[in-house]
Design a protein around this motif. Structure first.
Motif, PDB file in Angstrom:
ATOM      1  N   ARG A 259       0.812  -1.215   0.000  1.00 57.78           N
ATOM      2  CA  ARG A 259       0.000   0.000   0.000  1.00 57.78           C
ATOM      3  C   ARG A 259       0.846   1.267   0.000  1.00 57.78           C
ATOM      4  O   ARG A 259       0.349   2.349   0.299  1.00 57.78           O
ATOM      5  N   GLY A 260       2.106   1.127  -0.341  1.00 54.68           N
ATOM      6  CA  GLY A 260       2.978   2.286  -0.411  1.00 54.68           C
ATOM      7  C   GLY A 260       4.003   2.315   0.705  1.00 54.68           C
ATOM      8  O   GLY A 260       4.070   1.430   1.564  1.00 54.68           O
ATOM      9  N   VAL A 261       4.822   3.356   0.701  1.00 55.37           N
ATOM     10  CA  VAL A 261       5.905   3.524   1.662  1.00 55.37           C
ATOM     11  C   VAL A 261       5.400   4.308   2.871  1.00 55.37           C
ATOM     12  O   VAL A 261       4.747   5.345   2.727  1.00 55.37           O
ATOM     13  N   HIS A 262       5.729   3.816   4.048  1.00 54.56           N
ATOM     14  CA  HIS A 262       5.341   4.468   5.307  1.00 54.56           C
ATOM     15  C   HIS A 262       6.602   4.680   6.132  1.00 54.56           C
ATOM     16  O   HIS A 262       7.314   3.727   6.442  1.00 54.56           O
ATOM     17  N   TYR A 263       6.868   5.926   6.495  1.00 59.59           N
ATOM     18  CA  TYR A 263       8.046   6.280   7.283  1.00 59.59           C
ATOM     19  C   TYR A 263       7.603   6.684   8.676  1.00 59.59           C
ATOM     20  O   TYR A 263       6.782   7.591   8.838  1.00 59.59           O
ATOM     21  N   HIS A 264       8.153   6.007   9.688  1.00 53.80           N
ATOM     22  CA  HIS A 264       7.769   6.291  11.071  1.00 53.80           C
ATOM     23  C   HIS A 264       8.987   6.657  11.902  1.00 53.80           C
ATOM     24  O   HIS A 264       9.991   5.949  11.912  1.00 53.80           O
ATOM     25  N   VAL A 265       8.862   7.777  12.634  1.00 53.89           N
ATOM     26  CA  VAL A 265       9.900   8.220  13.563  1.00 53.89           C
ATOM     27  C   VAL A 265       9.315   8.257  14.966  1.00 53.89           C
ATOM     28  O   VAL A 265       8.282   8.887  15.188  1.00 53.89           O
ATOM     29  N   GLY A 266       9.987   7.583  15.918  1.00 57.15           N
ATOM     30  CA  GLY A 266       9.563   7.681  17.308  1.00 57.15           C
ATOM     31  C   GLY A 266      10.028   8.981  17.926  1.00 57.15           C
ATOM     32  O   GLY A 266       9.253   9.763  18.449  1.00 57.15           O
ATOM     33  N   ASP A 267      11.340   9.220  17.869  1.00 60.65           N
ATOM     34  CA  ASP A 267      11.960  10.444  18.373  1.00 60.65           C
ATOM     35  C   ASP A 267      13.130  10.789  17.468  1.00 60.65           C
ATOM     36  O   ASP A 267      13.903   9.896  17.082  1.00 60.65           O
ATOM     37  N   THR A 268      13.315  12.041  17.176  1.00 64.41           N
ATOM     38  CA  THR A 268      14.509  12.494  16.470  1.00 64.41           C
ATOM     39  C   THR A 268      14.611  14.003  16.538  1.00 64.41           C
ATOM     40  O   THR A 268      13.606  14.700  16.692  1.00 64.41           O
ATOM     41  N   GLY A 269      15.837  14.506  16.418  1.00 66.62           N
ATOM     42  CA  GLY A 269      16.045  15.896  16.098  1.00 66.62           C
ATOM     43  C   GLY A 269      16.096  16.049  14.586  1.00 66.62           C
ATOM     44  O   GLY A 269      16.305  15.080  13.847  1.00 66.62           O
ATOM     45  N   LEU A 270      15.905  17.272  14.117  1.00 66.39           N
ATOM     46  CA  LEU A 270      15.953  17.525  12.685  1.00 66.39           C
ATOM     47  C   LEU A 270      17.366  17.400  12.135  1.00 66.39           C
ATOM     48  O   LEU A 270      17.570  16.903  11.023  1.00 66.39           O
ATOM     49  N   GLY A 271      18.356  17.829  12.916  1.00 65.19           N
ATOM     50  CA  GLY A 271      19.722  17.851  12.418  1.00 65.19           C
ATOM     51  C   GLY A 271      19.820  18.775  11.208  1.00 65.19           C
ATOM     52  O   GLY A 271      19.155  19.808  11.127  1.00 65.19           O
ATOM     53  N   ASP A 272      20.633  18.365  10.236  1.00 66.03           N
ATOM     54  CA  ASP A 272      20.750  19.148   9.011  1.00 66.03           C
ATOM     55  C   ASP A 272      19.761  18.692   7.934  1.00 66.03           C
ATOM     56  O   ASP A 272      19.825  19.161   6.800  1.00 66.03           O
ATOM     57  N   GLY A 273      18.844  17.807   8.321  1.00 69.32           N
ATOM     58  CA  GLY A 273      17.827  17.322   7.395  1.00 69.32           C
ATOM     59  C   GLY A 273      18.269  16.163   6.534  1.00 69.32           C
ATOM     60  O   GLY A 273      17.467  15.617   5.767  1.00 69.32           O
ATOM     61  N   ALA A 274      19.537  15.732   6.656  1.00 68.01           N
ATOM     62  CA  ALA A 274      20.065  14.703   5.764  1.00 68.01           C
ATOM     63  C   ALA A 274      19.326  13.374   5.897  1.00 68.01           C
ATOM     64  O   ALA A 274      19.118  12.679   4.894  1.00 68.01           O
ATOM     65  N   ILE A 275      18.921  13.010   7.123  1.00 63.81           N
ATOM     66  CA  ILE A 275      18.265  11.712   7.277  1.00 63.81           C
ATOM     67  C   ILE A 275      16.951  11.662   6.511  1.00 63.81           C
ATOM     68  O   ILE A 275      16.549  10.601   6.012  1.00 63.81           O
ATOM     69  N   PHE A 276      16.282  12.797   6.359  1.00 66.29           N
ATOM     70  CA  PHE A 276      15.019  12.842   5.629  1.00 66.29           C
ATOM     71  C   PHE A 276      15.262  12.885   4.116  1.00 66.29           C
ATOM     72  O   PHE A 276      14.547  12.239   3.348  1.00 66.29           O
ATOM     73  N   ARG A 277      16.271  13.625   3.705  1.00 69.12           N
ATOM     74  CA  ARG A 277      16.621  13.633   2.285  1.00 69.12           C
ATOM     75  C   ARG A 277      17.021  12.235   1.806  1.00 69.12           C
ATOM     76  O   ARG A 277      16.673  11.820   0.692  1.00 69.12           O
TER      77      ARG A 277
END
Length: 371
Positions: A259-277
């Protein structure tokens, strides 16, 4: 020793047996860490990791895990500065959800999500039932009588859970890893349990028959039904006590599903955004992102490990997700912001970026999203 749990009338779980002393907090020191709800301070260095013994890597030095460019751990002086100089907004004793407790169907062939509370979800995807960070206890704490107490009952009564196929644990803080509940889930459902490195030892301390599949960042586990769980980095940390900081790994989860891609984060800081990119580059824009929006004040203390709503909206944009759901607010009082501040700040951040409010919803316990 095994730990037992009992159901309260509202569907939450109370601890009955005393916990193992090893690896847990003393009552005196617990008061500090429990008040922080998973925000502790640097422990003195010990020579042995009680949870994980494995080869060194770019994020494991043989004793402790770390994220690339992780800032220095906070120490007792930082903790004292916050507690003595912080401005803590009052919380109500009760903050009932406008949604009644959900009674999920046994199986869903589509994509159904319900917030149990705080960071606990039931994901029903393509015929599989997946719990993430299930916390049903009255307190996010190692003891019954102190620590953050929930201000609303779980959005699903424990006894109304459908058959659980898998449980995903993002990290070991008490507001995410509820040991007695995990022991009960294991006895009642025998689910596939997936967690980052080192958390298997913690989980088996609650029931030594429990089987846990652990993986490093970049690892995968087949959940069945065409669903694969990918363990991905997060800017956070771990601890169950005063001397085990960062001795078990933490993660986010990326689910590839029919049914598609699902991304789940329990806890995180934004940082420089690299983990999301990197998530977007590797898997494409997720259909759904479930992101934390609470426990973020004061920023000088919380920013490395907890996103605020503006950070969460930036992460949502970096991911290019179709839909976002916000959690980690409104159930356990962990930090300084008022109980409704995350919702207000989320609305402001969405308006500032021109995103429709319907694309990023701050969920309440029992609230269902279907897509």
């Amino acid at each position: 020793m095994r730990l037992r749990a009992a159901l309260d009338r509202d569907g939450s779980v109370s601890h009955l047996d005393s916990m193992k002393k090893r690896g847990l907090l003393t009552v005196a020191s617990a008061a500090t860490v429990m008040t922080l709800g998973g925000v502790g301070y640097a422990a003195r260095r010990r020579g042995k990791n009680p949870y994980y013994q494995g080869p060194k890597s770019d994020h494991f030095d043989g004793l402790r895990f770390h994220a690339p460019d992780q800032p220095p751990d906070k120490d007792l002086s930082d903790l004292a500065r916050w507690r003595m100089k912080g401005t803590r907004e009052a919380w109500p004793h009760s903050f009932p959800s406008p949604f009644p407790p959900d009674k999920p169907p046994q199986r869903v062939e589509g994509f159904r999500v319900v917030l149990i509370g705080h960071a606990s979800y039931l994901f029903q995807i393509a015929g599989r039932n997946i719990l993430v960070d299930p916390v049903f206890s009255r307190r996010a704490s190692p003891v019954r009588f102190a620590g953050p107490k929930r201000v609303n009952p779980p959005g699903i009564v424990y006894g109304d859970l459908p058959p659980i196929d898998a449980v995903l644990i993002t990290h070991n803080h008490f507001d995410h890893l509820d040991g007695p509940v995990m022991a009960r889930l294991w006895q009642d459902h025998q689910p596939l349990i997936v967690a980052p490195l080192g958390n298997d030892a913690i989980l088996r301390s609650y029931d030594d028959t429990m089987h846990v599949e652990t993986r490093d960042w970049g690892g995968t586990v087949d959940l069945g039904g065409g669903i694969t769980a990918h363990l991905t980095p997060a800017h956070h940390w771990s601890a169950r006590g005063l001397n085990d900081r960062r001795m078990a790994l933490w993660c986010a989860f990326l689910l590839t599903t029919p049914r598609g891609v699902h991304y789940h984060v329990g806890d995180t800081g934004l940082g420089d955004g690299a983990i999301f990119r990197e998530i977007r580059a590797r898997f494409g824009p997720p259909r759904l992102a479930t992101l934390p929006i609470g426990a973020y004040e004061p920023r000088w203390f919380m920013q490395p490990q907890h996103m605020n709503p503006a950070d969460a909206v930036e992460a949502f944009s970096l991911l290019g997700a179709d839909q976002a759901l916000g959690h980690h607010w409104g159930t356990f009082r962990l930090t300084d912001e008022g109980i409704e501040r995350p919702v207000e700040a989320l609305a402001e951040a969405l308006t500032a970026t021109g995103l429709p409010a319907a694309r990023f919803l701050a969920l309440r316990p029992g609230q269902v999203w279907e897509g």
